[in-house]
Motif scaffolding. Structure first.
Motif: not given
Ligand code: NAP
Length: 244
Positions: A29-51
């Motif tokens: 998956v590719v998570i695009n966003y424009v401002n909120d670095d924290l949410s994007a990074n947390l989601l990346k970690t969640e995805i890689e830890n769970n799938y």
């Protein structure tokens, strides 16, 4: 090789739910966003830890042609392909009718409508080259129904997304299916400022009596994007039964 799904505005709300749904189904998956670095990074970690998939985060404004080109190039350089594009990035700017400005109206159109076009155009080059792909544009029931003149700028952008969807389906057939999912009310940050009485009143107009959870929209987006091989150029309402 795992398939690849790019979700614009994939860091929060409906986009984040799409990222989880596609990851759950084995997509990188590719998570695009424009401002909120924290949410994007947390989601990346969640995805890689769970799938057992890879998650790439890319900060890029969908309304900026150069950033869009660079984003799509980066996805291709990293994963070699894009199989599914979810054009989900969107904004609303709440004001009274009198307080609307040309600048804010433009910003909404640039993000919601022109951004959807720019990302589609770049991604379609790769999809057409390999003669397959699927694009899902997140519009809104606001692009179909007329409820509140205060959101006429947002509504116009979403009506535009609906028209764009049908035109792109014609332009890219038979190789790329292009559809739009039109949610009604969904519980996300976009609605976090709404007051409780307003929410109650809106819920009373919905046959299911509640706003959607983002995961309920993501499931439809996955179905339309991946499984619904004979749905093309269509607008699918997902609103719990509103205006029926
Ligand atoms: P949200 O929670 O506010 O999240 C918006 C996402 O879009 C965030 O990831 C945000 O990134 C990103 N974004 C905003 N502007 C962007 C830009 N210029 N370039 C790239 N990314 C950008 O929104 P949501 O409620 O999930 O809405 C998602 C989509 O569904 C929108 O198109 C919205 O119009 C549509 N929709 C929502 C509802 C609803 O009731 N919530 C109903 C119908 C349709 P940052 O985190 O960096 O800001």
């Amino acid at each position: 090789m795992s398939k690849v799904c790019l979700v614009t505005g994939g860091s929060r709300g409906i986009g984040a739910a799409c990222i989880k749904e596609f990851a759950k189904n084995g997509y990188n998956v590719v998570i695009n966003y424009v401002n909120d670095d924290l949410s994007a990074n947390l989601l990346k970690t969640e995805i890689e830890n769970n799938y057992k998939v890879k998650a790439l985060i890319i900060k890029a404004d969908v309304a900026n042609e150069i950033e869009v080109k660079n984003m799509v190039e980066k996805v291709i350089n990293t994963f070699g392909s894009i199989d599914i594009l979810v054009n989900n990035a969107g904004i609303a700017i709440d004001t009274t009718l009198e307080d609307k400005t040309k600048e804010n109206f433009r910003k909404i159109l640039d993000t919601n409508l022109i951004g959807t076009f720019l990302v589609s155009r770049e991604v379609a080059k790769y999809m057409l080259n390999k003669k397959s792909g699927s694009i899902i544009n997140v519009s809104s029931t606001n692009g179909i129904d007329t409820n509140y003149p205060e959101s006429l700028d947002y509504d116009a952008s979403k009506a535009g997304v609906i028209s764009l969807t049908k035109n792109l389906a014609k332009a890219y057939h038979p190789y790329i299916r292009v559809n739009s999912v039109a949610p009604g009310w969904v519980m996300t940050d976009m609605n976090k400022e709404l007051d409780k009485d307003f929410i109650k009143n809106e819920e009373s107009k919905i046959l299911l009596g509640r706003f959607a959870d983002p995961s309920e929209i993501a499931k439809v987006i996955y179905f339309v994007g991946v499984e619904a091989s004979y749905i093309n150029g269509s607008i699918i309402r997902v609103d719990g039964g509103e205006n029926v």
